[in-house]
Design an enzyme around this catalytic site. Sequence first.
Site, short mmCIF file in Angstrom:
data_model
loop_
_atom_site.label_atom_id
_atom_site.label_comp_id
_atom_site.label_asym_id
_atom_site.label_seq_id
_atom_site.Cartn_x
_atom_site.Cartn_y
_atom_site.Cartn_z
N GLU A 63 32.45 9.69 -17.82
CA GLU A 63 31.05 9.37 -18.09
C GLU A 63 30.88 8.31 -19.17
OE1 GLU A 63 32.26 12.44 -17.79
OE2 GLU A 63 31.02 13.57 -16.37
N MET A 493 44.54 -4.38 -35.65
CA MET A 493 43.60 -4.51 -36.77
C MET A 493 43.82 -3.41 -37.79
SD MET A 493 41.45 -6.63 -37.86
CE MET A 493 40.50 -7.62 -36.73
#
Lengths: 597, 184
Positions: A63, A493
Amino acid sequence: MPDSGRPRAETATETLTGSQVVVRALIEQGVEVIFGYPGGAVLPLYDEIFKQNAIRHILVRHEQAAVHAAEGYARSTGKVGVVLVTSGPGATNTVTGLTDALMDSVPVVCLTGQVPTHMIGNDAFQEADTVGITRPCTKHNYLVKRPEDLAQVLHEAFHVARSGRPGPVVVDLPKNILMGQAPYRTAREARLSRYRPRRDPDPDRIEQALDLMVEAERPIFYVGGGLINSGPVACELLTEFVRATGFPITLTLMGLGAYPASDPQFLGMLGMHGTYEANMAMYDCDVMIAIGARFDDRVTGRLDGFSPRSRRIHVDIDPSSINKNVPVDVAIVADAERALAAFLEGWRRRAHRIDPRRIEGWWEQIRQWRAVDSLGFRQEGEVIKPQYAIRRLHEHVRDLDPIVTTDVGQHQMWAAQHFPIEKPRRWLTSGGLGTMGYGFPAAIGAQIAHPDRLVINITGDASWVMMMQEMSTAIQYRLPVKIFMLNNRWMGMVRQWQDLFHGSRRAESYMDALPDFVKLAEAFGAKGIRVEKASGLDAAIEEMLAHPGPVLTEVVIDPFENVYPMIPGGAAHNEIILSPADKRDEGPLSEEGMVLV
Amino acid sequence: MRNASQQERRHTICVLVDNEPGVLARVIGLFSGRGYNIESLTVSEVDHVNRLSRINIVTTGTEQVIEQIKALLARLVPVHRVQDLTVEGPAVERELALVKVLGDRERLVQALRIADFMHARLVDSTPGGLIFEMTGSSDDIDAFIALVEPVEVSRAGVVAIGRGGVVLEPPPDVVATQTKGEGR
């Protein structure tokens, strides 16, 4: 809708089932596609969708992906994206996507199933307090408790999602409401008056802003994603106005594409990983014209060191974005398109009195900053530099007008820096929330909306794995999405911040076991390509583009490359670090900076 | 806004909203989610025809924070009007309190005397206990409580209304469309 010859099919008194009301309202709202996943509570609605052909349903595999796909659809078209999920886990799985859409102002209507009204509060199977859970991560939400409210709520939901500053709206639909009788109301009969954001600028404020602009000696436009949301006309007006003024312009991550990247007045993106010239110009400007941008911390750096000598004009459709982080001198609450039209008209009226020479010194200064070449990198030998990979990709696709989506991390910043975006609605990225896993489902949504366009998901290994199950969706609907994965085996990162702020202790940022991505792609029925040498990059890109179906291209890059330039957390724009060699013991890497995210 | 004061100040804000489920949660969630204070909050339906409620909020913050609060309130869908009586006033503010005193006869007589000169009303009397009703400014009520040293206090929170022409009305089109419709 087919009708058995009744003359007044569209009257408010006509009674249908709740599910029929929902489908009819969606059709009336112009919905063509729904991204969803069925379950017990929404079965009546799926049954109704099954019986019609006006709306296409795209079955995702999770979903969260349904919301990101709806976001990709919405941001590449300007229409409202629509999601349909079941109650309980179906609804809770949408929370990340809804928060993403809220932060980045994406119009989404998310229909969630709910247990029957008489069971609400009983801890029923697959029950969750959906309106309670989604209240802080939606622009507005509804629980429909009475059949007679259904049509009104749906029309208002679309109105709220797309009006003013766009955002996600949840409509929670108990199963008995879907199955019971409900009257239909057309969109024209619906009451929408209680939500009507201001769109027209205050003419006095426009004049005040122009007064500042015509006198400015070191002006800069600072423009964000609000321009993209305002629409292509707003972006055209922006381009016209920026060129009329001759002022430099910088764009936020969300604003990329609002102004052509190849234009000489464009200084590149600003902010934490923005260009040297954009950040220095923001620091030194005397008049800042912010439009559809929200002065977020990734853009401003340390607030007390933010653009210390500027007078500021801020145009935004959301009054709560103005004076939130940074106080401004002229606040204009308006739709960017209307504000820009007013600016342009006022500027032309004054044109004969404006001396273009007053900003010549400013441009000379900017040329010196540009000469630093802050995005420069060296591709030497066979180890692929990520910047080089992005630039080669751009070279191959620049004439194909591609839509580019990204996930979150180093690859996102390299894409923003090295893949110039020329037009709006071509750049879909998760800016505010920074959702790893956004890019692939967003690309699926964009490809559904634009079946004949080239859609590329630039991603990283860690991000892509978060939503990789959607390869199954891409195969099912034959969506030729091209995945361009920069694989450094790290959460790049995270590692970059550990190297900068945590003594290079790289806690849990390395992926010890990654799948064989070529075989993984093949297992789904897609094509997989791996390239490890710089000399093979062009051929790999060509092979990816030539294949008619979905392709996962894994580009094995230099694992220790970091993103520069960088304004570390807690530093000001003029404290920008240009390269690893620039890293100082003293200076912007402060204790206060470490606290920031 | 450029030279906004950094000093924190108490503001009384009145909000006219549609009386629908969840509206109070939206308002409270806005404060808790962003770390703003609520010192007092009252809510009640004030227009039964149009189903409008009035929420009175007392909050404290810098000028920038108060402006932010008002902008965030105004953008909620069920919110029709936001009025900052501290800025848009002058206004009348009142609070109601029920104050219970327990003790021996001497103590209760003392409380009755204080209530008398502070205009608190005796509303209940039991052996060894009295309950006073006091209406007034929050400061008056604080003063009364400090003097009678009660065992229990129940306060309604601040209700406020602008003086004279300072009126908090729903936008005319809202009243028109809502009254015209079949009602809710």
